[in-house]
Enzyme design. Sequence first.
Site, PDB file in Angstrom:
ATOM      1  N   TRP A 131       4.751  -7.007 -27.262  1.00 20.23           N
ATOM      2  CA  TRP A 131       5.388  -7.432 -26.006  1.00 20.23           C
ATOM      3  C   TRP A 131       6.170  -8.712 -26.192  1.00 20.23           C
ATOM      4  O   TRP A 131       7.244  -8.884 -25.611  1.00 20.23           O
ATOM      5  CB  TRP A 131       4.354  -7.553 -24.881  1.00 20.23           C
ATOM      6  CG  TRP A 131       3.684  -6.250 -24.625  1.00 20.23           C
ATOM      7  CD1 TRP A 131       2.368  -5.944 -24.806  1.00 20.23           C
ATOM      8  CD2 TRP A 131       4.312  -5.024 -24.179  1.00 20.23           C
ATOM      9  NE1 TRP A 131       2.141  -4.632 -24.506  1.00 20.23           N
ATOM     10  CE2 TRP A 131       3.307  -4.039 -24.124  1.00 20.23           C
ATOM     11  CE3 TRP A 131       5.613  -4.676 -23.830  1.00 20.23           C
ATOM     12  CZ2 TRP A 131       3.572  -2.723 -23.716  1.00 20.23           C
ATOM     13  CZ3 TRP A 131       5.887  -3.374 -23.433  1.00 20.23           C
ATOM     14  CH2 TRP A 131       4.862  -2.414 -23.383  1.00 20.23           C
ATOM     15  N   ASP A 183       3.941 -14.981 -20.619  1.00 16.20           N
ATOM     16  CA  ASP A 183       3.607 -13.662 -20.089  1.00 16.20           C
ATOM     17  C   ASP A 183       2.081 -13.595 -20.040  1.00 16.20           C
ATOM     18  O   ASP A 183       1.416 -13.564 -21.066  1.00 16.20           O
ATOM     19  CB  ASP A 183       4.179 -12.600 -21.046  1.00 16.20           C
ATOM     20  CG  ASP A 183       3.754 -11.182 -20.674  1.00 16.20           C
ATOM     21  OD1 ASP A 183       2.969 -11.003 -19.736  1.00 16.20           O
ATOM     22  OD2 ASP A 183       4.225 -10.240 -21.360  1.00 16.20           O
ATOM     23  N   LYS A 190      -2.790  -4.705 -14.441  1.00 15.10           N
ATOM     24  CA  LYS A 190      -3.976  -4.910 -15.262  1.00 15.10           C
ATOM     25  C   LYS A 190      -5.086  -5.581 -14.459  1.00 15.10           C
ATOM     26  O   LYS A 190      -6.158  -5.037 -14.290  1.00 15.10           O
ATOM     27  CB  LYS A 190      -3.631  -5.707 -16.515  1.00 15.10           C
ATOM     28  CG  LYS A 190      -2.753  -4.890 -17.457  1.00 15.10           C
ATOM     29  CD  LYS A 190      -1.747  -5.733 -18.147  1.00 15.10           C
ATOM     30  CE  LYS A 190      -0.603  -4.945 -18.701  1.00 15.10           C
ATOM     31  NZ  LYS A 190      -0.897  -3.707 -19.359  1.00 15.10           N
TER      32      LYS A 190
HETATM   33  N1  PMP Z   1       3.541  -7.772 -21.202  1.00 17.87           N
HETATM   34  C1  PMP Z   1       2.306  -7.401 -21.531  1.00 17.87           C
HETATM   35  C2  PMP Z   1       1.351  -8.413 -22.057  1.00 17.87           C
HETATM   36  C3  PMP Z   1       1.919  -6.060 -21.391  1.00 17.87           C
HETATM   37  O1  PMP Z   1       0.684  -5.681 -21.721  1.00 17.87           O
HETATM   38  C4  PMP Z   1       2.846  -5.127 -20.876  1.00 17.87           C
HETATM   39  C5  PMP Z   1       2.537  -3.668 -20.639  1.00 17.87           C
HETATM   40  N2  PMP Z   1       1.361  -3.232 -20.605  1.00 17.87           N
HETATM   41  C6  PMP Z   1       4.135  -5.571 -20.575  1.00 17.87           C
HETATM   42  C7  PMP Z   1       4.443  -6.900 -20.727  1.00 17.87           C
HETATM   43  C8  PMP Z   1       5.176  -4.609 -20.055  1.00 17.87           C
HETATM   44  O2  PMP Z   1       4.963  -4.405 -18.738  1.00 17.87           O
HETATM   45  P1  PMP Z   1       5.705  -3.275 -17.871  1.00 17.87           P
HETATM   46  O3  PMP Z   1       5.259  -1.952 -18.386  1.00 17.87           O
HETATM   47  O4  PMP Z   1       5.233  -3.591 -16.500  1.00 17.87           O
HETATM   48  O5  PMP Z   1       7.164  -3.476 -18.034  1.00 17.87           O
END
Ligand code: PMP
Length: 359
Positions: free
Chosen positions: A100, A170, A194
């Site tokens: 990510w 993030d 989450k």
């Molecule tokens: N950041 C983290 C730490 C994640 O775990 C995730 C997806 N599980 C994301 C960003 C991406 O999020 P999204 O699918 O809502 O775009």
Amino acid sequence: MARVYNFSAGPAVLPEEVLKEAADEMLDCGCGMSVMEMSHRSKDFEKILAEAKQDLKDLMNIPDDYEILFLQGGGNTQFAMVPMNLMKNKVADYIVTGQWAKKAYQEAQIFGTANKIASSEDKTFSYIPDCSDLPVSEDADYVYICENNTIYGTKFPELPNTKGKVLVADQSSMFLSEPCDVSKYGLIFAGAQKNIGPAGVVVVIIRKDLITEDVVEGTPTMLKYKIHADKDSLYNTPPAYGIYICGKVFKWIKAMGGLEAMKERNEKKAKLLYDYLDQSKMFHGTVEKGSRSLMNVPFVTDSEELNAKFIKEATAEGLVSLKGHRTVGGMRASIYNAMPYEGVEKLVNFMKKFEEENA
Ligand code: PMP
């Protein structure tokens, strides 16, 4: 069917109390209709939004010079919004500790110069690098981290030394799992799916001086923090039902004793699982001890066959979504705020039994 223990990395387990309350209010949330049917300009929804904001502010002790936004587009949209809005010098530094963070780093390259100032890719992202003295760029607009790496199960044991630069984090997979000193950050974002609610909401906490008109040329209106801040997250139709559930989760956390209590509860759950992994001859954790996440716990056996057998038998026991991310393999137990201690206890007991039977 009885409710299972859901170890999914996201969308993930939500507090049962919250789901029941939402079910009770499905047809009538107190004004003769469901929140899903309500105008986002109504007094009733304004109250839901204002309470969610205030409860989050209380929980995290968010200082007055920060704005709370409820947006859409998930974490991935934040990968673009952050550089579009904050890259004033068109330079930013990224600490790449997983998929990510890497995606965010790659996205930022569309808008300016993104420097990778540290990475743990050399060991499949199984640790957090030493971030006490990194080559932070003189002209960096911010330093970016993914504070808890959902896929690899690592968490920053301490925040990086950004040498005075704005820190962007993030926090998607650790949001509200422990106390957080918001004043150390310029911006925090978290996808809801989450720890706080259904997919479709992303919470952004941003220091007010960072919200300006000075954005990357061509930034669409919907991707400007300023437009959402000026309109109190009501520029367009917000993800109203999602915000309502997030609000209920905030109240649930408050009733549980707040973030100190959450931390204690999460540490107790994680300890049970890590202690077992540390002495098991069959199952091994994949993360360096000093970098372990409280939320996502990846583990493996030495055999693909055993991994598959374990996942299959665990599922039959009502322990579901334990399959590791496709890039890592093995297993991963995500034990977010709403996972009760009993769920982890049942998992560990099942692992013990499986180890005995398959030794
Ligand atoms: N950041 C983290 C730490 C994640 O775990 C995730 C997806 N599980 C994301 C960003 C991406 O999020 P999204 O699918 O809502 O775009």
